[in-house]
Design a protein around this motif. Structure first.
Motif, PDB file in Angstrom:
ATOM      1  N   VAL A   1      83.835  42.407  82.860  1.00 52.55           N
ATOM      2  CA  VAL A   1      85.009  41.548  82.702  1.00 52.55           C
ATOM      3  C   VAL A   1      84.573  40.102  82.883  1.00 52.55           C
ATOM      4  CG1 VAL A   1      87.306  40.985  83.560  1.00 52.55           C
ATOM      5  CG2 VAL A   1      86.509  43.369  83.575  1.00 52.55           C
ATOM      6  N   PRO A   2      84.594  39.292  81.823  1.00 49.81           N
ATOM      7  CA  PRO A   2      84.163  37.900  81.972  1.00 49.81           C
ATOM      8  C   PRO A   2      85.159  37.079  82.775  1.00 49.81           C
ATOM      9  CG  PRO A   2      85.021  38.281  79.763  1.00 49.81           C
ATOM     10  CD  PRO A   2      84.978  39.619  80.434  1.00 49.81           C
ATOM     11  N   ARG A   3      84.658  36.076  83.491  1.00 51.02           N
ATOM     12  CA  ARG A   3      85.527  35.227  84.306  1.00 51.02           C
ATOM     13  C   ARG A   3      86.521  34.451  83.446  1.00 51.02           C
ATOM     14  NH1 ARG A   3      85.723  36.966  89.447  1.00 51.02           N
ATOM     15  NH2 ARG A   3      83.736  36.827  90.537  1.00 51.02           N
ATOM     16  N   ASP A   4      86.166  34.199  82.178  1.00 53.01           N
ATOM     17  CA  ASP A   4      87.043  33.423  81.304  1.00 53.01           C
ATOM     18  C   ASP A   4      87.815  34.318  80.336  1.00 53.01           C
ATOM     19  OD1 ASP A   4      84.931  34.246  79.777  1.00 53.01           O
ATOM     20  OD2 ASP A   4      84.555  32.288  78.842  1.00 53.01           O
ATOM     21  N   LEU A   5      88.042  35.578  80.694  1.00 49.63           N
ATOM     22  CA  LEU A   5      88.792  36.481  79.828  1.00 49.63           C
ATOM     23  C   LEU A   5      90.171  35.901  79.538  1.00 49.63           C
ATOM     24  CD1 LEU A   5      89.002  39.278  78.430  1.00 49.63           C
ATOM     25  CD2 LEU A   5      89.993  40.134  80.572  1.00 49.63           C
ATOM     26  N   ASP A   6      90.528  35.813  78.259  1.00 49.69           N
ATOM     27  CA  ASP A   6      91.797  35.228  77.830  1.00 49.69           C
ATOM     28  C   ASP A   6      92.833  36.334  77.655  1.00 49.69           C
ATOM     29  OD1 ASP A   6      93.861  33.751  76.824  1.00 49.69           O
ATOM     30  OD2 ASP A   6      92.880  33.230  74.928  1.00 49.69           O
ATOM     31  N   LEU A   7      93.726  36.480  78.628  1.00 49.20           N
ATOM     32  CA  LEU A   7      94.741  37.525  78.543  1.00 49.20           C
ATOM     33  C   LEU A   7      95.840  37.202  77.546  1.00 49.20           C
ATOM     34  CD1 LEU A   7      95.261  38.757  82.220  1.00 49.20           C
ATOM     35  CD2 LEU A   7      93.750  39.648  80.445  1.00 49.20           C
ATOM     36  N   SER A   8      95.922  35.947  77.089  1.00 49.10           N
ATOM     37  CA  SER A   8      96.931  35.617  76.084  1.00 49.10           C
ATOM     38  C   SER A   8      96.563  36.189  74.717  1.00 49.10           C
ATOM     39  CB  SER A   8      97.107  34.101  75.980  1.00 49.10           C
ATOM     40  OG  SER A   8      95.939  33.485  75.466  1.00 49.10           O
ATOM     41  N   ASP A   9      95.302  36.545  74.525  1.00 54.05           N
ATOM     42  CA  ASP A   9      94.855  37.175  73.291  1.00 54.05           C
ATOM     43  C   ASP A   9      95.277  38.642  73.331  1.00 54.05           C
ATOM     44  OD1 ASP A   9      93.568  38.285  71.134  1.00 54.05           O
ATOM     45  OD2 ASP A   9      91.663  37.256  71.507  1.00 54.05           O
ATOM     46  N   ARG A  10      96.211  39.018  72.465  1.00 59.06           N
ATOM     47  CA  ARG A  10      96.760  40.366  72.551  1.00 59.06           C
ATOM     48  C   ARG A  10      95.744  41.453  72.210  1.00 59.06           C
ATOM     49  NH1 ARG A  10     101.093  40.514  67.644  1.00 59.06           N
ATOM     50  NH2 ARG A  10     101.876  38.810  68.914  1.00 59.06           N
ATOM     51  N   SER A  11      94.587  41.089  71.671  1.00 59.83           N
ATOM     52  CA  SER A  11      93.568  42.103  71.395  1.00 59.83           C
ATOM     53  C   SER A  11      93.102  42.779  72.683  1.00 59.83           C
ATOM     54  CB  SER A  11      92.376  41.480  70.662  1.00 59.83           C
ATOM     55  OG  SER A  11      91.704  40.542  71.504  1.00 59.83           O
ATOM     56  N   VAL A  12      93.327  42.140  73.835  1.00 61.94           N
ATOM     57  CA  VAL A  12      92.950  42.749  75.113  1.00 61.94           C
ATOM     58  C   VAL A  12      93.767  44.013  75.380  1.00 61.94           C
ATOM     59  CG1 VAL A  12      94.597  41.552  76.622  1.00 61.94           C
ATOM     60  CG2 VAL A  12      92.345  42.144  77.501  1.00 61.94           C
ATOM     61  N   LEU A  13      94.907  44.138  74.679  1.00 64.78           N
ATOM     62  CA  LEU A  13      95.783  45.292  74.876  1.00 64.78           C
ATOM     63  C   LEU A  13      95.361  46.500  74.038  1.00 64.78           C
ATOM     64  CD1 LEU A  13      99.208  43.406  74.666  1.00 64.78           C
ATOM     65  CD2 LEU A  13      98.047  44.148  76.744  1.00 64.78           C
ATOM     66  N   ARG A  14      94.432  46.309  73.130  1.00 63.14           N
ATOM     67  CA  ARG A  14      94.069  47.375  72.204  1.00 63.14           C
ATOM     68  C   ARG A  14      93.503  48.582  72.956  1.00 63.14           C
ATOM     69  NH1 ARG A  14      91.496  44.359  68.838  1.00 63.14           N
ATOM     70  NH2 ARG A  14      93.309  43.980  67.503  1.00 63.14           N
ATOM     71  N   GLY A  15      94.106  49.736  72.686  1.00 64.56           N
ATOM     72  CA  GLY A  15      93.642  50.979  73.296  1.00 64.56           C
ATOM     73  C   GLY A  15      94.158  51.246  74.693  1.00 64.56           C
ATOM     74  N   LEU A  16      95.038  50.396  75.228  1.00 64.51           N
ATOM     75  CA  LEU A  16      95.539  50.581  76.591  1.00 64.51           C
ATOM     76  C   LEU A  16      96.817  51.411  76.595  1.00 64.51           C
ATOM     77  CD1 LEU A  16      95.023  47.022  78.127  1.00 64.51           C
ATOM     78  CD2 LEU A  16      93.409  48.943  77.997  1.00 64.51           C
ATOM     79  N   ASP A  17      97.067  52.113  77.701  1.00 62.71           N
ATOM     80  CA  ASP A  17      98.313  52.864  77.828  1.00 62.71           C
ATOM     81  C   ASP A  17      99.443  51.935  78.231  1.00 62.71           C
ATOM     82  OD1 ASP A  17      98.437  52.649  80.773  1.00 62.71           O
ATOM     83  OD2 ASP A  17      96.708  53.968  80.751  1.00 62.71           O
ATOM     84  N   HIS A  18     100.672  52.487  78.223  1.00 67.75           N
ATOM     85  CA  HIS A  18     101.859  51.678  78.473  1.00 67.75           C
ATOM     86  C   HIS A  18     101.872  51.093  79.884  1.00 67.75           C
ATOM     87  CE1 HIS A  18     104.017  54.344  75.240  1.00 67.75           C
ATOM     88  NE2 HIS A  18     103.037  53.620  74.746  1.00 67.75           N
TER      89      HIS A  18
END
Length: 534
Positions: free
Chosen positions: A166-183
């Motif tokens: 997990v990079p320190r500068d991970l951008d959570l506003s980028d919705r691609s971070v949600l890909r493959g995650l459960d609800h």
């Protein structure tokens, strides 16, 4: 990164504040400071230390997991987790004694059920000098680990993303971070994403923060700040204030607050309040609130929609009973602001924040006692569960009496003085009848409401608690205003503290003690209550 959704519609007014508006804002801010809604520099420093300590603990935890999973030394050294505050802290509206809501973002190999709620919980429990009141709540809608760290209440949630590091500068506003995650994981990430999106969508963050502090202070004083009780929580109030800020983008806080109550007193529910358009993403495929597409979403009474994908209704717990009370209090706030603007009463902004007189507003109440035999830590857990079920009791009473009885739940809990390890916390539901257009019935014809079956159903619901064990008890009783327990009347500084509470149980069929079955298994207790309101 996906394109950002646009704000909703055009503003109502672009009028800028006058010198009088700025002076009124200064008076409002001073009142909020006197009420303790801004923390001191010393308190800010303590919170910063708490977050640093917690970051160190979760970093050591992830490195331990990486080692246990057999990763090479270089990978173990690189292993970290993100710790991101959200809620009031991230929005910048926290005050003295506020909790810190924080999200831990971990790598793909660190799961929630075991690694977070077992391994990390054990690591936190080992920090005996700084961590107290540790309480994992894995079964919550958003699974959370509650604790006190250096005396500051921290609610910790966890999300594992599809990354080995997990990079320190991970951008959570980028919705691609949600890909493959459960609800559930998407909901955990939503706290940070929603807070950031709210701040992005308001025209003036400083004005928004002051207005939100004011509205939250008002909502708590009027007893309508509690998501678990079916009122509105912090996210919903923030979205409502943000929407008014969008409608009046140049307004000062002293202008925004009266307009907040005016706009919402006229809002045509169930039309949803939204800060931006609803977006769907077929590739990611997470469920999205959309009353146009989903028939179930159209049943929500006061939808206030979160602005970040996947948008959700932050007020799904609102019932007909709590909606009625929220609307009444918003209308009362509108009237108070009109009187303040007209100079009535001479009290200025303080008139808006007068507490709702709950214990003088009703003649009779349902008292729900959550009792434990194992001390305050056990009480904290049990009363949290009982509190989460109270809105069901409210709905059942109004349904079973066909609306002849109206319920007003008080979101506050009142703790009795402990007797050894036995501790009790009480909740209250005010009871009243609808205002009748016809003349009142003669005394002899007044209806009597027998709520024993209703109380029975509520108790059965409470005792479905997954972690129930002997010593966790709940009781329901009818109590009149003059018979409120002394630990309540003393807290509200009422002169009527001499009466003893009267139980209206059918004693032959009620019990709140644990008994043993014929087969040696333990049965969960039950109870009945009977109500004869005046």
């Amino acid at each position: 990164m996906a394109s950002q959704p646009k704000r909703m519609g055009d503003p109502i007014s672009l009028v800028c504040p006058t010198p009088a508006d700025l002076e009124s804002t200064a008076q409002l801010e001073e009142l909020l400071r006197e009420a303790g809604l801004y923390e001191s520099p010393e308190e800010s420093a303590v919170r910063a230390e708490v977050l640093r300590d917690l970051q160190g603990i979760v970093d050591r935890w992830v490195k331990q997991l990486a080692f246990q999973h057999g990763y090479q030394d270089a990978m173990v050294e690189e292993a970290t987790a993100l710790l991101l505050p959200f809620g009031s802290y991230r929005l910048g509206v926290h005050g003295r004694g506020s909790d810190i809501d924080a999200l831990v973002v971990g790598p793909s190999y660190a799961d929630r059920d075991h690694d977070f709620f077992v391994v990390l919980a054990a690591a936190l429990a080992a920090e005996t000098e700084s961590v107290t009141d540790l309480q994992p709540v894995p079964g919550a809608h958003v699974p959370v680990m509650k604790m006190r760290l250096r005396g500051v209440q921290v609610d910790l949630v966890y999300a594992s993303v599809n990354l080995a590091v997990v990079p320190r500068d991970l951008d959570l506003s980028d919705r691609s971070v949600l890909r493959g995650l459960d609800h559930v994981t998407a909901r955990c990430l939503g706290g940070v994403r929603v807070a950031d999106e709210i701040l992005r969508l308001v025209p003036d963050a400083a004005a928004f923060r002051t207005a939100l502090r004011c509205v939250k202070h008002w909502a708590k004083a009027r007893g309508v700040y509690s998501n678990v009780s079916g009122f509105l929580g912090g996210v919903a109030w923030a979205i409502l204030v943000a929407r008014v800020c969008q409608l009046y983008p140049n307004a000062a806080p002293s202008m925004l607050v009266p307009r907040f109550f005016k706009v919402l007193s006229q809002w045509r529910w169930p039309a949803p309040v939204m800060l931006c358009g609803i977006e769907h993403d077929d590739e990611i495929g997470l469920p999205v609130w959309d009353g146009r597409r989903n028939p179930r979403d159209r049943t929500h009474l006061m939808p206030v929609i979160t602005p970040a994908y996947p948008c959700m209704n932050s007020t799904y717990n609102v019932s007909q009973a709590t909606q009625r009370i929220i609307k009444e209090q918003i209308q009362a706030g509108h009237v108070a602001c009109q009187e303040i603007a007209g100079g009535g009463g001479g009290r200025g902004w303080s008139a808006l924040f007068q507490p709702f007189p709950f214990f003088s507003a009703h003649k009779s109440y349902l008292q729900v006692d959550a009792t434990v035999a194992g001390g305050e830590d056990e009480l904290r857990e049990w009363k949290g569960w009982v509190e989460s079920r109270l809105r069901n009791l409210v709905a059942m009473v109004e349904w079973d009496t066909s609306g002849e009885l109206l319920c007003h739940q008080n979101p506050q809990a009142y703790d009795a003085k402990p007797h050894g390890l036995q501790c009790t916390s009480s909740f209250f539901v005010g009871l009243s009848k609808p205002q009748q257009q016809q003349p009142p019935q003669p005394q002899a014809q007044k209806p009597q409401f027998d709520l024993r079956a209703t109380a029975d159903a509520f108790l059965q619901d409470v005792y479905t608690y997954r972690f129930w064990r002997p010593g966790l008890e709940v009781a329901v009783m009818h109590v009149r205003r003059k018979d409120l327990p002394t630990y309540v009347t003393q807290r509200i500084r009422s002169p009527n503290n001499h009466g003893q509470r009267k139980r209206s149980f059918d004693e032959s069929s009620s019990s709140s003690s644990t008994s043993s079955g014929d087969d040696g298994s333990e049965k969960r207790p039950g109870g009945r209550a009977k109500l004869h309101p005046t």
